[in-house]
Design a protein around this motif. Structure first.
Motif, short mmCIF file in Angstrom:
data_model
loop_
_atom_site.label_atom_id
_atom_site.label_comp_id
_atom_site.label_asym_id
_atom_site.label_seq_id
_atom_site.Cartn_x
_atom_site.Cartn_y
_atom_site.Cartn_z
N TYR A 112 0.82 -1.22 0.00
CA TYR A 112 0.00 0.00 0.00
C TYR A 112 0.85 1.26 0.00
CZ TYR A 112 -2.61 3.74 2.39
OH TYR A 112 -3.16 4.94 2.77
N VAL A 113 0.37 2.26 -0.75
CA VAL A 113 0.89 3.62 -0.64
C VAL A 113 -0.31 4.57 -0.54
CG1 VAL A 113 3.02 3.18 -1.91
CG2 VAL A 113 0.99 3.93 -3.16
N PRO A 114 -0.20 5.66 0.24
CA PRO A 114 -1.31 6.62 0.31
C PRO A 114 -1.49 7.34 -1.01
CG PRO A 114 0.61 7.42 1.52
CD PRO A 114 0.91 6.02 1.12
N THR A 115 -2.61 8.03 -1.14
CA THR A 115 -2.97 8.66 -2.42
C THR A 115 -1.92 9.68 -2.88
OG1 THR A 115 -4.35 10.23 -1.19
CG2 THR A 115 -5.45 8.30 -2.13
N ASP A 116 -1.29 10.38 -1.93
CA ASP A 116 -0.31 11.39 -2.33
C ASP A 116 1.05 10.78 -2.69
OD1 ASP A 116 0.30 10.63 0.24
OD2 ASP A 116 0.85 12.64 0.91
N LYS A 117 1.15 9.44 -2.61
CA LYS A 117 2.38 8.75 -2.97
C LYS A 117 2.17 7.81 -4.15
CE LYS A 117 4.89 10.49 0.41
NZ LYS A 117 6.05 11.38 0.15
N ARG A 118 1.15 8.08 -4.92
CA ARG A 118 0.91 7.22 -6.08
C ARG A 118 2.06 7.30 -7.08
NH1 ARG A 118 -4.01 7.38 -10.61
NH2 ARG A 118 -3.34 5.46 -11.69
N ASP A 119 2.52 8.49 -7.34
CA ASP A 119 3.61 8.68 -8.30
C ASP A 119 4.89 8.07 -7.73
OD1 ASP A 119 5.57 9.55 -10.03
OD2 ASP A 119 4.86 11.62 -10.11
N PRO A 120 5.51 7.14 -8.45
CA PRO A 120 6.74 6.53 -7.95
C PRO A 120 7.84 7.54 -7.61
CG PRO A 120 5.91 5.31 -9.83
CD PRO A 120 5.08 6.55 -9.73
N VAL A 187 11.71 -1.77 3.52
CA VAL A 187 11.78 -1.03 2.26
C VAL A 187 12.32 0.37 2.57
CG1 VAL A 187 10.47 -0.11 0.31
CG2 VAL A 187 9.80 -2.29 1.32
N PRO A 188 13.32 0.83 1.85
CA PRO A 188 13.80 2.19 2.06
C PRO A 188 12.67 3.20 1.93
CG PRO A 188 15.32 0.99 0.65
CD PRO A 188 14.11 0.11 0.83
N GLY A 189 12.52 4.06 2.91
CA GLY A 189 11.44 5.04 2.89
C GLY A 189 10.12 4.51 3.43
N GLY A 190 10.04 3.18 3.63
CA GLY A 190 8.85 2.59 4.24
C GLY A 190 7.70 2.32 3.30
N LEU A 191 7.85 2.66 2.01
CA LEU A 191 6.76 2.45 1.05
C LEU A 191 7.30 1.76 -0.20
CD1 LEU A 191 4.92 5.90 1.24
CD2 LEU A 191 4.16 3.75 2.26
N PRO A 192 6.46 0.85 -0.77
CA PRO A 192 5.11 0.42 -0.35
C PRO A 192 5.14 -0.41 0.94
CG PRO A 192 5.56 -0.13 -2.66
CD PRO A 192 6.87 0.22 -2.03
N GLN A 193 3.99 -0.44 1.61
CA GLN A 193 3.87 -1.19 2.85
C GLN A 193 3.12 -2.49 2.60
OE1 GLN A 193 2.44 1.09 6.17
NE2 GLN A 193 2.07 -0.71 7.45
N GLY A 194 3.85 -3.61 2.71
CA GLY A 194 3.24 -4.91 2.48
C GLY A 194 2.61 -5.47 3.74
N GLY A 195 2.15 -6.70 3.64
CA GLY A 195 1.59 -7.38 4.80
C GLY A 195 0.20 -6.93 5.19
#
Length: 236
Positions: A112-120, A187-195
């Motif tokens: 998961y990534v929040p909506t403001d982090k959609r852009d890679p 994951v560097p930066g914590g995103l995406p967040q799995g699990g």
């Protein structure tokens, strides 16, 4: 005559309600077995996932969904697709990225990534390069959503369903008809967040069975009361 007709109608209704109760008991047994099976799969040690001589296995939901597997490869970030998601963390996107392995390419739901982090570009640190190991759960391709969900619109790059075949066609990459929900991993930066796989099955079949059997018993009681009342009136 009316009383006889009423008794016949009640008798048929009792049979129907009893049949519904028996059906719910059967559903209860099936759902209980399903929950036990899935719990065993998600808590088992992960098994290496390899392709056979004929390619990737043709997994099925009944036999394979939620099996825990592990595999190694390189992410194809240039083929990433973001699929809209509603999660326990709020609205956002699933990051779906093909993983190239020695046996072929598999779709991975990295998390998961929040909506403001959609852009890679807003989470560039998490776009890891080099070989990675992914552990996760086998999931079936999603070509149907819930009642009011929207269909995918590839022309606008808007995705609401994790439809692997459709994504593969648009991204021009060969993929099997299933994907892996990745477990949480550093994951560097914590995103995406799995699990964040939700494994939850509603199981109200016992309540439904009790309801149908109770209604059947009540109608049977009414039938018995009418029969006795008719006998007393006939005796008079």
């Amino acid at each position: 005559m009316r009383r006889l007709l009423a008794l016949v109608v009640i008798f048929v209704a009792v049979l129907g309600l009893t049949a519904l109760g028996v059906w719910q008991v059967q559903r209860l047994m099936w759902k209980t077995a399903l929950i036990e099976t899935v719990n065993a799969r998600i808590n088992a040690a992960p098994q290496p996932l390899r392709a056979g001589p004929g390619g990737w296995p043709a997994f099925t939901a009944e036999r394979d969904e939620y099996r825990r597997v592990t595999l190694r490869g390189h992410f194809r970030h240039d083929k990433e697709t973001q699929v809209y998601a509603l999660t326990d963390l709020g609205a956002g996107y699933w990051v779906m990225t093909p993983l190239e392995t020695p046996d072929g390419t598999v779709m991975i739901n990295r998390g998961y990534v929040p909506t403001d982090k959609r852009d890679p570009a807003t989470r560039a640190a998490g776009q890891v390069s080099g070989e990675v190991q992914v552990t996760g759960l086998i999931r079936m391709s999603q070509n149907k959503g819930w009642l009011f969900s929207q269909p995918n619109d590839p022309t606008k790059d808007q995705w609401f369903l994790r439809d692997v075949a459709q994504i593969a066609k648009v991204r021009q990459v060969a993929l099997p008809g299933w994907f892996i929900d990745a477990e949480a991993m550093p994951v560097p930066g914590g995103l995406p967040q799995g699990g964040l796989t939700v494994v939850r099955f509603t199981n109200n079949h016992l309540v439904y069975a009790i309801t149908w059997f109770t209604l059947a018993g009540g109608l049977a009681g009414v039938s018995l009361w009418l029969s006795r009342r008719g006998g007393r009136e006939g005796g008079n």
